[in-house]
Design a protein around this motif. Structure first.
Motif, PDB file in Angstrom:
ATOM      1  N   ASP A  14       0.812  -1.216   0.000  1.00  0.00           N
ATOM      2  CA  ASP A  14       0.000   0.000   0.000  1.00  0.00           C
ATOM      3  C   ASP A  14       0.846   1.267   0.000  1.00  0.00           C
ATOM      4  O   ASP A  14       0.432   2.282  -0.524  1.00  0.00           O
ATOM      5  N   ALA A  15       2.023   1.225   0.575  1.00  0.00           N
ATOM      6  CA  ALA A  15       2.854   2.426   0.676  1.00  0.00           C
ATOM      7  C   ALA A  15       3.215   2.994  -0.699  1.00  0.00           C
ATOM      8  O   ALA A  15       3.041   4.183  -0.931  1.00  0.00           O
ATOM      9  N   PRO A  16       3.691   2.193  -1.657  1.00  0.00           N
ATOM     10  CA  PRO A  16       3.979   2.757  -2.981  1.00  0.00           C
ATOM     11  C   PRO A  16       2.717   3.266  -3.668  1.00  0.00           C
ATOM     12  O   PRO A  16       2.744   4.245  -4.400  1.00  0.00           O
ATOM     13  N   HIS A  17       1.593   2.614  -3.404  1.00  0.00           N
ATOM     14  CA  HIS A  17       0.319   3.046  -3.983  1.00  0.00           C
ATOM     15  C   HIS A  17      -0.021   4.456  -3.491  1.00  0.00           C
ATOM     16  O   HIS A  17      -0.400   5.316  -4.272  1.00  0.00           O
ATOM     17  N   LYS A  18       0.131   4.707  -2.218  1.00  0.00           N
ATOM     18  CA  LYS A  18      -0.154   6.040  -1.664  1.00  0.00           C
ATOM     19  C   LYS A  18       0.843   7.067  -2.197  1.00  0.00           C
ATOM     20  O   LYS A  18       0.473   8.195  -2.476  1.00  0.00           O
ATOM     21  N   ALA A  19       2.090   6.666  -2.338  1.00  0.00           N
ATOM     22  CA  ALA A  19       3.118   7.584  -2.836  1.00  0.00           C
ATOM     23  C   ALA A  19       2.831   7.985  -4.283  1.00  0.00           C
ATOM     24  O   ALA A  19       3.155   9.090  -4.697  1.00  0.00           O
ATOM     25  N   ALA A  20       2.191   7.114  -5.046  1.00  0.00           N
ATOM     26  CA  ALA A  20       1.888   7.419  -6.446  1.00  0.00           C
ATOM     27  C   ALA A  20       0.903   8.573  -6.554  1.00  0.00           C
ATOM     28  O   ALA A  20       0.881   9.281  -7.550  1.00  0.00           O
ATOM     29  N   PHE A  21       0.073   8.783  -5.541  1.00  0.00           N
ATOM     30  CA  PHE A  21      -0.917   9.851  -5.577  1.00  0.00           C
ATOM     31  C   PHE A  21      -0.451  11.110  -4.849  1.00  0.00           C
ATOM     32  O   PHE A  21      -1.220  12.041  -4.687  1.00  0.00           O
ATOM     33  N   ASP A  22       0.780  11.155  -4.438  1.00  0.00           N
ATOM     34  CA  ASP A  22       1.337  12.334  -3.782  1.00  0.00           C
ATOM     35  C   ASP A  22       1.543  13.422  -4.837  1.00  0.00           C
ATOM     36  O   ASP A  22       2.311  13.231  -5.781  1.00  0.00           O
ATOM     37  N   PRO A  23       0.844  14.569  -4.723  1.00  0.00           N
ATOM     38  CA  PRO A  23       0.981  15.605  -5.752  1.00  0.00           C
ATOM     39  C   PRO A  23       2.392  16.175  -5.857  1.00  0.00           C
ATOM     40  O   PRO A  23       2.756  16.749  -6.866  1.00  0.00           O
ATOM     41  N   GLY A  28       3.236  13.217  -9.749  1.00  0.00           N
ATOM     42  CA  GLY A  28       2.524  14.490  -9.659  1.00  0.00           C
ATOM     43  C   GLY A  28       3.269  15.616 -10.356  1.00  0.00           C
ATOM     44  O   GLY A  28       2.673  16.436 -11.056  1.00  0.00           O
ATOM     45  N   ARG A  29       4.583  15.653 -10.178  1.00  0.00           N
ATOM     46  CA  ARG A  29       5.385  16.696 -10.838  1.00  0.00           C
ATOM     47  C   ARG A  29       5.349  16.541 -12.354  1.00  0.00           C
ATOM     48  O   ARG A  29       5.255  17.518 -13.095  1.00  0.00           O
ATOM     49  N   LYS A  30       5.403  15.310 -12.833  1.00  0.00           N
ATOM     50  CA  LYS A  30       5.378  15.066 -14.278  1.00  0.00           C
ATOM     51  C   LYS A  30       4.022  15.467 -14.863  1.00  0.00           C
ATOM     52  O   LYS A  30       3.955  16.121 -15.913  1.00  0.00           O
ATOM     53  N   LEU A  31       2.934  15.098 -14.172  1.00  0.00           N
ATOM     54  CA  LEU A  31       1.601  15.485 -14.637  1.00  0.00           C
ATOM     55  C   LEU A  31       1.452  17.002 -14.668  1.00  0.00           C
ATOM     56  O   LEU A  31       0.869  17.561 -15.597  1.00  0.00           O
ATOM     57  N   LYS A  32       1.980  17.671 -13.651  1.00  0.00           N
ATOM     58  CA  LYS A  32       1.901  19.134 -13.612  1.00  0.00           C
ATOM     59  C   LYS A  32       2.664  19.742 -14.778  1.00  0.00           C
ATOM     60  O   LYS A  32       2.201  20.701 -15.401  1.00  0.00           O
ATOM     61  N   SER A  33       3.815  19.185 -15.116  1.00  0.00           N
ATOM     62  CA  SER A  33       4.586  19.732 -16.235  1.00  0.00           C
ATOM     63  C   SER A  33       3.818  19.552 -17.546  1.00  0.00           C
ATOM     64  O   SER A  33       3.821  20.442 -18.395  1.00  0.00           O
ATOM     65  N   PHE A  34       3.132  18.410 -17.730  1.00  0.00           N
ATOM     66  CA  PHE A  34       2.298  18.218 -18.920  1.00  0.00           C
ATOM     67  C   PHE A  34       1.157  19.223 -18.940  1.00  0.00           C
ATOM     68  O   PHE A  34       0.850  19.832 -19.958  1.00  0.00           O
TER      69      PHE A  34
END
Length: 65
Positions: A14-23, A28-34
């Motif tokens: 679960d820990a990596p799963h939660k980290a994936a949704f960390d803005p 999150g940084r890559k999505l923001k750059s897009f």
């Protein structure tokens, strides 16, 4: 039935799963750059025309009621 030893392994995943949704995480940084790139692009004329037609249709509907 899930064995207790297998349940512990699931919780650890679960820990990596939660980290994936960390803005502020890498995803999150890559999505923001897009998003930032897309945000600066002009709106295509076709979309502006469609929005204008929608506004006209809404105005006609208000006047008709």
């Amino acid at each position: 039935m899930i064995e207790p030893s297998k349940e512990k392994k699931r919780v650890g995943r679960d820990a990596p799963h939660k980290a994936a949704f960390d803005p502020n995480g890498p995803i999150g940084r890559k999505l923001k750059s897009f998003y930032d790139v897309i945000e600066t692009e002009p709106v295509p004329d076709r979309i502006l025309d469609l929005l204008g037609k929608l506004d006209e249709a809404e105005e006609k509907a208000k006047r008709g009621s």
